[in-house]
Design a protein around this motif. Structure first.
Motif: not given
Length: 144
Positions: A27-28, A57-59, A61, A99, A133-134
């Protein structure tokens, strides 16, 4: 799909998945200052060499010089001593994290693993920190 052999202590000793060992951040961070304490995620059988370390990461940064994070992947010997394999700081020079694009965490050092070495991961924060981020840290290893 990985085929993993687990010991009683829950740490995998051997994974057959293109010789990649993964640790997932599920999780984030709830807050920018939230760090992740050092965690064990792999127990070496011996003779392996760390070839690469990446974070996906899924997003995105953004890299920042003041308030950021550092990811350290290390190894602990049978006696518990820790050596960093790689430390990545998410600063401007790093270019940040995109991402879904594997980000190299740098050139690995201390790469030879002997039997019972433990791979660990830790996320620390600099300044007031930055939300991580996760995603997944993947360690590429080679075996003889």
């Amino acid at each position: 799909m990985a085929d993993t052999l687990r010991l009683a202590n829950g740490l995998p000793t051997e994974t057959h998945s293109d010789e990649n060992i993964a640790w997932s951040k599920d999780s984030d961070d709830a807050a920018a200052s939230d760090a992740t304490a050092e965690r064990a995620f792999y127990r070496a059988r011996g003779g392996e060499t760390v070839a690469s370390v990446h974070y996906t990461a899924d997003a995105a940064i953004t890299g920042t010089d003041t308030n950021n994070f550092a990811i350290t992947v290390g190894r602990r010997t049978g006696g518990g001593a820790r050596s960093a394999i790689v430390t990545y700081t998410n600063d401007v020079a790093s270019g940040g994290v995109s991402a879904w694009v594997p980000k190299s965490l740098g050139t690995p050092a201390n790469t030879a693993l002997v039997a019972d070495d433990i791979l660990t991961v830790e996320i620390t924060k600099n300044g007031t920190g930055q939300i991580v981020r996760k995603g997944t840290v993947v360690v590429g290893i080679t075996r003889p």
